[in-house]
Scaffold this motif. Structure first.
Motif: not given
Lengths: 189, 86
Positions: B64-68, B70, B72-73, B76-77, B79-81, B83-84
């Motif tokens: 449980c220590n996998h991370k994107f 920075e 990539e994050k 990703l944000q 790509n989300i924004s 669409e928002v």
């Protein structure tokens, strides 16, 4: 008149707030970083499309996980329907009078008296990792969830949309392939 | 009640199930009987227990220590924004 919902959505912070959590949840199941990242992105995008369905009763994260779970089922169905391509070779005759009996050259051969002692050897880790990687993906997912993550049979069946008898057939085949692989690459060497 | 005599395929399936302690009493009974008459399945049973030990020792839970990363994050944000605002 309308009551204020308990929880609200904040898509402009999703990557920061939830991406790593969803990533870890996914990778436990699909065992591949790039694929897991893609599934996480798809989850966020599907969630946006469905945002009007969010009632605010569950937390944002719980709601995202429920969408992620459906993505994982979809993915599992997709790999599961690729028939033939990734089947495990069975160790038994499939029909005729020998049905269910060992095929001679695939039957277990002795691992010698030192097999138990060889378990401690650190190099065995790379042998078992390689053997697990050789499993067809649809088997590997179920095998790892059951054997390594110690999920209950019922939980895996619900998550992947399979029946317990499907699950045991998969475990049966996966373990046969692993035994054979360890024999060839480690114990009988 | 299902049949008492089982073939090797069925016997090893029970053996696999019992690695997770989920074989029923009747299944284990049929397996034990089969093992009396089948050496190959005896060998399989022995080796299967070793496979279980190997997995316990050498395969580890996801930490449980996998991370994107920075960047990539941020992507990703974006790509989300994107669409928002649609």
């Amino acid at each position: 008149m309308s009551e204020k919902p308990l929880h609200t959505l904040d898509p402009n912070n999703w990557a920061q707030s939830h991406a790593d959590y969803l990533f870890n949840y996914t990778i436990t199941r699909v065992n591949n970083e790039d694929l897991a990242k893609d599934i996480v992105q798809e989850t966020f995008l599907s969630a946006l499309k469905a945002k009007d369905n969010f009632k605010g009763l569950a937390s944002e994260r719980t709601w995202l996980i429920s969408i992620l779970k459906r993505k994982i089922i979809d993915y599992y169905r997709k790999i599961n329907s690729k028939k033939g391509k990734a089947e495990v070779r069975m160790d038994f005759y499939e029909d005729g009078e020998n049905k269910g009996k060992w095929i001679e050259e695939r039957a277990p051969s002795s691992w010698g008296n030192e097999a138990e002692m060889k378990i401690e050897n650190a190099e065995l880790k790379s042998a078992i990792d390689t053997c697990v990687d050789f499993l067809p993906e649809k088997y590997r997912m179920v095998f790892l969830l059951k054997t390594v993550e110690n999920y209950e049979t019922e939980e895996i069946c619900n998550e992947l949309g399979i029946t317990p008898s499907n699950l045991w057939v998969i475990i049966h085949r996966a373990r046969h392939q692993l035994r054979k692989c360890l024999e060839e690459n480690w114990f009988a060497k | 009640m299902s049949k008492f005599f089982i073939n090797c395929d069925e016997a090893t399936a029970i053996c696999d199930k019992s690695q997770y302690k989920e074989a029923t009493f009747w299944e284990k009974f049929k397996l034990s009987f089969h093992l009396f008459i089948c050496k190959k399945c005896g060998l399989y049973t022995k080796q299967n227990a070793i496979v279980t030990k190997v997995c316990d020792k050498h395969l580890h839970k996801n930490e449980c220590n996998h991370k994107f990363t920075e960047p990539e994050k941020i992507k990703l944000q974006e790509n989300i924004s994107k669409e928002v605002d649609k």
